[in-house]
Design an enzyme around this catalytic site. Structure first.
Site, mmCIF file in Angstrom:
data_model
loop_
_atom_site.group_PDB
_atom_site.id
_atom_site.type_symbol
_atom_site.label_atom_id
_atom_site.label_comp_id
_atom_site.label_asym_id
_atom_site.label_seq_id
_atom_site.Cartn_x
_atom_site.Cartn_y
_atom_site.Cartn_z
ATOM 1 N N HIS A 132 43.312 52.023 54.234
ATOM 2 C CA HIS A 132 44.003 52.867 55.286
ATOM 3 C C HIS A 132 43.420 54.181 55.251
ATOM 4 O O HIS A 132 43.823 55.380 55.777
ATOM 5 C CB HIS A 132 45.545 52.940 54.969
ATOM 6 C CG HIS A 132 46.211 51.568 55.193
ATOM 7 N ND1 HIS A 132 46.680 51.215 56.385
ATOM 8 C CD2 HIS A 132 46.234 50.529 54.091
ATOM 9 C CE1 HIS A 132 47.131 50.046 56.002
ATOM 10 N NE2 HIS A 132 47.061 49.670 54.870
ATOM 11 N N GLU A 154 24.821 57.537 36.084
ATOM 12 C CA GLU A 154 23.694 58.233 35.209
ATOM 13 C C GLU A 154 22.841 57.446 34.744
ATOM 14 O O GLU A 154 21.504 57.845 34.187
ATOM 15 C CB GLU A 154 24.698 58.470 33.868
ATOM 16 C CG GLU A 154 24.619 60.207 33.792
ATOM 17 C CD GLU A 154 25.642 60.762 32.783
ATOM 18 O OE1 GLU A 154 25.996 59.794 31.980
ATOM 19 O OE2 GLU A 154 25.899 61.847 32.460
ATOM 20 N N LYS A 167 24.038 72.775 33.842
ATOM 21 C CA LYS A 167 24.413 73.832 32.474
ATOM 22 C C LYS A 167 23.473 74.894 32.431
ATOM 23 O O LYS A 167 23.949 75.893 32.089
ATOM 24 C CB LYS A 167 24.039 72.723 31.489
ATOM 25 C CG LYS A 167 24.771 71.745 31.308
ATOM 26 C CD LYS A 167 24.634 70.854 30.039
ATOM 27 C CE LYS A 167 25.228 69.592 29.904
ATOM 28 N NZ LYS A 167 25.108 68.616 28.667
HETATM 29 O O1 PA5 Z 1 26.194 59.118 28.783
HETATM 30 C C1 PA5 Z 1 26.271 60.133 28.326
HETATM 31 O O2 PA5 Z 1 25.502 60.483 27.167
HETATM 32 C C2 PA5 Z 1 26.835 61.385 28.874
HETATM 33 O O3 PA5 Z 1 27.173 61.352 30.080
HETATM 34 C C3 PA5 Z 1 27.787 62.011 28.077
HETATM 35 O O4 PA5 Z 1 28.894 61.001 27.652
HETATM 36 C C4 PA5 Z 1 28.609 63.149 28.320
HETATM 37 O O5 PA5 Z 1 27.731 64.161 28.809
HETATM 38 C C5 PA5 Z 1 29.286 63.727 27.117
HETATM 39 O O6 PA5 Z 1 28.464 64.128 26.026
HETATM 40 P P1 PA5 Z 1 28.770 64.415 24.668
HETATM 41 O O7 PA5 Z 1 29.623 63.313 24.295
HETATM 42 O O8 PA5 Z 1 27.670 64.735 24.036
HETATM 43 O O9 PA5 Z 1 29.734 65.708 24.647
#
Ligand code: PA5
Length: 447
Positions: free
Chosen positions: A310, A289, A424
């Site tokens: 394996h 990310e 989303k």
């Molecule tokens: O790193 C990030 O900000 C995202 O991956 C969030 O952790 C994830 O989308 C969850 O978001 P939230 O904590 O707002 O529900």
């Protein structure tokens, strides 16, 4: 003092000393950007100084809450997705007994997870179990609006209220979210839940050392002070050492970027212990990310050896040559299992009798590493003496710091995640969410 060592001898033939010297200069600029907060995404750098700034009152309050929760709950449900559950799960699964769910003599609640998927069967089966045990829950969401955890919380809140009554249910819920914004913050205030705040300048995937990770880890019975201590030690090293040789996080960022520039587009994080599976999952989110944007970035993958030798072993040895590996190598195991001598030796294994599984596992690691090197898969090795709270704290901060530096070296903003929105919008359009009428019309034409 830190315990983590980064060994790069099996990757050194992949670049020249002058390449390394050049990238060292680049990374020193990235180091300065990170510490002086002058780089991209600098409003999300709260994690950088987090270990040294954690308030001891918060740690004490988390430990006290964890004790109270343990008195009334056999199961602790952590509701969250991405950075809101992976850090806690990574540490808990690295430390806890691997058959914890089957142990009758557990001293601490068993932590289970919800809101990290939308499987109806998963939630239904969790509810069936929760009918049989006392439980409490944490609902964790920085934005407070993420669909998966919000939906799971709606269902579990109702279940909890029906099981214990509204008053008692209230005392069994902890909300961990933004200090001001989001539906969850509003709900928690209205309902009077115990609430912890995620600092504004700490993004989800960098939040494991906030209550997001620390509360569930404390509930599971682990020492959050030691975890923080390990991270503090690594922070100290990462701050003061600007040379690649002295700073393992800088060296890690340097090597992976040099490899990426030479065409190695996939990094496989390798573990030899199944307890580290969720460390890999956490790392995949952190790096994927943070770096995968602007049509750039190393693809983070993970394998558990020797299991996956394996299955994925063939590809790694012999498939497309775009891979490199980073091995997490743990010197000592927590327990031992003797390998007996057998007088008939029908299986031919007497040569292994009285040696430890840990030794055999290490030989598998060394042998695999050399075979992969011969197959043009270079590898780095992150060595830790053992798995405990302190070494894991070091590892977490090492990866976070390395990720910030590496992202800057790639010239991306390592602290945003704009690409996550695309699915989303389509999902909401398909579900005909109010406000998405135009997108619904458009998407229906495409399917
Ligand atoms: O790193 C990030 O900000 C995202 O991956 C969030 O952790 C994830 O989308 C969850 O978001 P939230 O904590 O707002 O529900």
């Amino acid at each position: 003092m830190t315990h983590l060592k980064l060994d790069i001898k099996n990757v050194e033939q992949s670049f020249s000393q002058s390449d390394l010297a050049k990238i060292e200069t680049e990374l020193q600029t990235c180091h300065e950007q990170l510490l002086k907060k002058t780089g991209k995404g600098n409003d999300f750098l709260g994690w950088v100084e987090l270990p040294s700034q954690i308030d001891s009152n918060i740690l004490a309050s988390l430990e006290a809450d964890a004790k109270e929760i343990a008195k009334k709950a056999q199961i602790y449900v952590v509701i969250g997705i991405g950075g809101s559950y992976l850090g806690a799960r990574a540490i808990i699964e690295a430390l806890q007994n691997q058959f914890a769910s089957l142990k009758n003599d557990r001293k601490y609640p068993l932590v289970v997870y919800a809101g990290q998927n939308m499987s109806e069967d998963y939630l239904a089966e969790l509810l069936e179990i929760l009918n049989q045990y006392d439980y409490a829950l944490a609902v964790i969401s920085k934005s407070g609006t993420t669909t998966e955890p919000a939906l799971a919380f709606r269902v579990l809140k109702k279940h909890l209220e029906e099981k214990y009554g509204k008053e008692e249910a209230r005392t069994r819920i902890t909300a961990i979210t933004d200090g001001q914004r989001g539906v969850l913050k509003q709900l928690a205030t209205e309902e009077g839940y115990k609430t912890y705040t995620i600092p504004d300048d700490v993004g989800g995937r960098y939040s494991v050392l906030t209550p997001v990770g620390l509360l569930p880890i404390a509930v599971a019975g682990f020492d959050i002070k030691k975890l923080v201590k390990g991270a503090q030690n690594m922070q100290e090293l990462c701050f003061k050492e600007k040379s690649l040789k002295g700073n393992p996080a800088l060296m890690y960022a340097a090597v992976r970027n040099l490899l990426y520039r030479s065409g190695k587009k996939i990094e496989i994080l390798v573990n030899y212990l199944p307890t580290l599976f969720y460390i890999t999952e956490w790392w995949k989110q952190l790096y994927g990310e943070s770096e995968g944007k602007d049509k750039k970035g190393i693809f983070p993958a993970g394998v558990s050896f020797s299991t996956d030798l394996h299955s994925m072993g063939q590809y790694i040895q012999d498939g497309e040559r775009s891979l490199f590996e980073t091995i997490i190598s743990i010197e000592k195991s927590k327990k031992s299992v003797p390998i007996p001598m057998d007088k008939d030796n029908k299986d031919g294994l007497n040569f292994l009798a009285h040696r430890s599984f840990t030794e055999i596992n290490h030989k598998a690691e060394q042998g695999t590493c050399l075979a992969h090197l011969d197959g043009n898969v270079p590898s780095m090795r992150i060595a830790l003496p053992e798995i405990n709270e302190e070494t894991l704290g070091e590892l977490l901060y090492f990866f976070e710091f390395g990720c910030g530096i590496s992202g800057y070296c790639l010239d991306v903003n390592p602290f945003d995640q704009p690409g996550v929105e695309a699915y989303k919008v389509n999902m909401f359009a398909l579900l005909e969410k109010p406000g998405y009428e135009k997108q619904t019309e458009e998407i229906l034409k495409r399917i």
